[in-house]
Design an enzyme around this catalytic site. Sequence first.
Site, PDB file in Angstrom:
ATOM      1  N   ARG A  66     -87.652  16.836 -46.010  1.00 37.02           N
ATOM      2  CA  ARG A  66     -86.965  18.074 -45.613  1.00 37.02           C
ATOM      3  C   ARG A  66     -85.938  17.773 -44.507  1.00 37.02           C
ATOM      4  NH1 ARG A  66     -89.910  18.841 -48.980  1.00 37.02           N
ATOM      5  NH2 ARG A  66     -87.912  18.662 -50.002  1.00 37.02           N
ATOM      6  N   HIS A 109     -90.102  29.702 -36.340  1.00 40.06           N
ATOM      7  CA  HIS A 109     -91.024  28.779 -37.009  1.00 40.06           C
ATOM      8  C   HIS A 109     -90.811  27.318 -36.610  1.00 40.06           C
ATOM      9  CE1 HIS A 109     -91.522  32.081 -40.308  1.00 40.06           C
ATOM     10  NE2 HIS A 109     -92.229  32.322 -39.225  1.00 40.06           N
ATOM     11  N   TYR A 154     -92.228  16.408 -44.545  1.00 44.68           N
ATOM     12  CA  TYR A 154     -91.235  16.851 -43.553  1.00 44.68           C
ATOM     13  C   TYR A 154     -90.090  15.851 -43.397  1.00 44.68           C
ATOM     14  CZ  TYR A 154     -93.750  21.039 -42.514  1.00 44.68           C
ATOM     15  OH  TYR A 154     -94.307  22.280 -42.636  1.00 44.68           O
ATOM     16  N   VAL A 192     -86.067  26.334 -39.875  1.00 46.94           N
ATOM     17  CA  VAL A 192     -86.358  25.208 -38.991  1.00 46.94           C
ATOM     18  C   VAL A 192     -85.168  24.253 -38.921  1.00 46.94           C
ATOM     19  CG1 VAL A 192     -88.855  25.367 -39.342  1.00 46.94           C
ATOM     20  CG2 VAL A 192     -87.497  23.911 -40.864  1.00 46.94           C
ATOM     21  N   ASP A 193     -84.111  24.519 -39.712  1.00 46.56           N
ATOM     22  CA  ASP A 193     -82.925  23.662 -39.618  1.00 46.56           C
ATOM     23  C   ASP A 193     -82.114  24.037 -38.371  1.00 46.56           C
ATOM     24  OD1 ASP A 193     -80.719  25.616 -40.169  1.00 46.56           O
ATOM     25  OD2 ASP A 193     -81.635  25.782 -42.146  1.00 46.56           O
ATOM     26  N   GLY A 208     -80.460  36.730 -45.819  1.00 47.22           N
ATOM     27  CA  GLY A 208     -81.101  35.660 -46.571  1.00 47.22           C
ATOM     28  C   GLY A 208     -82.584  35.500 -46.327  1.00 47.22           C
ATOM     29  N   THR A 209     -83.305  36.599 -46.334  1.00 41.95           N
ATOM     30  CA  THR A 209     -84.759  36.493 -46.204  1.00 41.95           C
ATOM     31  C   THR A 209     -85.442  37.464 -47.156  1.00 41.95           C
ATOM     32  OG1 THR A 209     -86.659  36.836 -44.739  1.00 41.95           O
ATOM     33  CG2 THR A 209     -84.616  37.970 -44.128  1.00 41.95           C
ATOM     34  N   SER A 210     -86.515  36.979 -47.769  1.00 47.69           N
ATOM     35  CA  SER A 210     -87.248  37.836 -48.700  1.00 47.69           C
ATOM     36  C   SER A 210     -88.158  38.800 -47.939  1.00 47.69           C
ATOM     37  CB  SER A 210     -88.083  36.968 -49.644  1.00 47.69           C
ATOM     38  OG  SER A 210     -88.981  36.166 -48.892  1.00 47.69           O
TER      39      SER A 210
HETATM   40  P1  NAD Z   1     -87.653  32.871 -48.704  1.00 51.14           P
HETATM   41  O1  NAD Z   1     -87.535  31.601 -49.501  1.00 51.14           O
HETATM   42  O2  NAD Z   1     -88.891  33.670 -48.792  1.00 51.14           O
HETATM   43  O3  NAD Z   1     -86.466  33.848 -49.112  1.00 51.14           O
HETATM   44  C1  NAD Z   1     -85.165  33.380 -49.221  1.00 51.14           C
HETATM   45  C2  NAD Z   1     -84.267  34.558 -49.483  1.00 51.14           C
HETATM   46  O4  NAD Z   1     -82.946  34.058 -49.467  1.00 51.14           O
HETATM   47  C3  NAD Z   1     -84.496  35.250 -50.824  1.00 51.14           C
HETATM   48  O5  NAD Z   1     -84.654  36.634 -50.620  1.00 51.14           O
HETATM   49  C4  NAD Z   1     -83.220  34.941 -51.604  1.00 51.14           C
HETATM   50  O6  NAD Z   1     -82.817  36.024 -52.426  1.00 51.14           O
HETATM   51  C5  NAD Z   1     -82.230  34.731 -50.477  1.00 51.14           C
HETATM   52  N1  NAD Z   1     -81.062  33.924 -50.820  1.00 51.14           N
HETATM   53  C6  NAD Z   1     -80.964  32.889 -51.691  1.00 51.14           C
HETATM   54  N2  NAD Z   1     -79.694  32.419 -51.695  1.00 51.14           N
HETATM   55  C7  NAD Z   1     -78.995  33.171 -50.811  1.00 51.14           C
HETATM   56  C8  NAD Z   1     -77.645  33.170 -50.375  1.00 51.14           C
HETATM   57  N3  NAD Z   1     -76.748  32.291 -50.839  1.00 51.14           N
HETATM   58  N4  NAD Z   1     -77.267  34.091 -49.434  1.00 51.14           N
HETATM   59  C9  NAD Z   1     -78.154  34.991 -48.943  1.00 51.14           C
HETATM   60  N5  NAD Z   1     -79.450  35.046 -49.332  1.00 51.14           N
HETATM   61  C10 NAD Z   1     -79.859  34.138 -50.257  1.00 51.14           C
HETATM   62  O7  NAD Z   1     -87.309  32.471 -47.227  1.00 51.14           O
HETATM   63  P2  NAD Z   1     -87.611  33.241 -45.886  1.00 51.14           P
HETATM   64  O8  NAD Z   1     -87.565  34.709 -46.062  1.00 51.14           O
HETATM   65  O9  NAD Z   1     -86.799  32.592 -44.833  1.00 51.14           O
HETATM   66  O10 NAD Z   1     -89.136  32.852 -45.748  1.00 51.14           O
HETATM   67  C11 NAD Z   1     -89.556  32.440 -44.686  1.00 51.14           C
HETATM   68  C12 NAD Z   1     -90.017  30.985 -44.702  1.00 51.14           C
HETATM   69  O11 NAD Z   1     -89.160  30.001 -45.255  1.00 51.14           O
HETATM   70  C13 NAD Z   1     -90.092  30.613 -43.301  1.00 51.14           C
HETATM   71  O12 NAD Z   1     -91.370  30.174 -43.027  1.00 51.14           O
HETATM   72  C14 NAD Z   1     -89.081  29.520 -43.049  1.00 51.14           C
HETATM   73  O13 NAD Z   1     -89.515  28.747 -41.984  1.00 51.14           O
HETATM   74  C15 NAD Z   1     -89.047  28.885 -44.344  1.00 51.14           C
HETATM   75  N6  NAD Z   1     -87.919  28.042 -44.744  1.00 51.14           N
HETATM   76  C16 NAD Z   1     -86.923  27.589 -43.901  1.00 51.14           C
HETATM   77  C17 NAD Z   1     -85.869  26.804 -44.386  1.00 51.14           C
HETATM   78  C18 NAD Z   1     -84.778  26.296 -43.460  1.00 51.14           C
HETATM   79  O14 NAD Z   1     -85.042  25.976 -42.320  1.00 51.14           O
HETATM   80  N7  NAD Z   1     -83.531  26.229 -43.924  1.00 51.14           N
HETATM   81  C19 NAD Z   1     -85.817  26.496 -45.748  1.00 51.14           C
HETATM   82  C20 NAD Z   1     -86.836  26.962 -46.573  1.00 51.14           C
HETATM   83  C21 NAD Z   1     -87.852  27.748 -46.068  1.00 51.14           C
END
Ligand code: NAD
Length: 231
Positions: free
Chosen positions: A57, A105, A54, A89-90, A171-173
């Site tokens: 990160r 989260h 962490y 979490v950012d 931006g979420t899968s």
């Molecule tokens: P995920 O990694 O499962 O999915 C990320 C998604 O973002 C994908 O569908 C991808 O196609 C898309 N993506 C990639 N580049 C992009 C862009 N430039 N614009 C728009 N979309 C883009 O992440 P999720 O769905 O957020 O999964 C959830 C988990 O990931 C959570 O538990 C979360 O806490 C964690 N997480 C958070 C951070 C952060 O705080 N920034 C970083 C990594 C993971």
Amino acid sequence: MQKRIVVLTGAGISAESGIKTFRDDNGMWKQYRFEEVASPEAWHKHPEVVLDFYNQRRKNVVEAEPNAAHKALVKLEDYFDVKIITQNVDDLHERAGSSDVIHLHGEIRKARSSNDPRLIYPIKGWQLNMGDKGEDGEQLRPHVVWFGEPVPYIEPAMEITREADILLIVGTSLNVYPAASLFQYASKKIPKFYVDPDANAEIQIPNLKIMKEKAGSALPDLVPHLIDNYM
Ligand code: NAD
């Protein structure tokens, strides 16, 4: 009364700020096994490894800056009641200027007592180390939700989504539950937009427009479109 826009964001909105997503091809879980760094079992087995994971990160987050997508969402607040529900979490939404953000989260720039979840502290800089303790004398852990732990704000997030007049998903899968099921609480009638270059093809909900684009280029165009057409 202003219309309510609910924005569900995931790691993809922060990707263009240089923060790795989890499940993409070069995402974090290709490098680490989550059981080893992001679970209560890992904390029990080797807390120093968890803290180090962490810390790396957090350093990445501290050094990152909000991008055009985070900034575009801030402009919506002049015209709509905007609620952001993020899996991230950012703190890039807050640093861009968004005023109403729920972190499903947790928040990586905060620590909390490993014994009392009510004792939460901001972390100065990016390091949280063994020996850093709360006022109860207990070791501090990252203020994030680990795999297998409950998601404390999921109920209010469902209520907020139910009352949405417009829904944005960015931006979420849509793979991590329960966050991934939130969009189903939105009314069938309202307009919905899903911005993700690799949008989850299994998502089928009424009135959904899928925009297979990066958030940093799509949102600066989508926001004025919403202001002009849906206010
Ligand atoms: P995920 O990694 O499962 O999915 C990320 C998604 O973002 C994908 O569908 C991808 O196609 C898309 N993506 C990639 N580049 C992009 C862009 N430039 N614009 C728009 N979309 C883009 O992440 P999720 O769905 O957020 O999964 C959830 C988990 O990931 C959570 O538990 C979360 O806490 C964690 N997480 C958070 C951070 C952060 O705080 N920034 C970083 C990594 C993971």
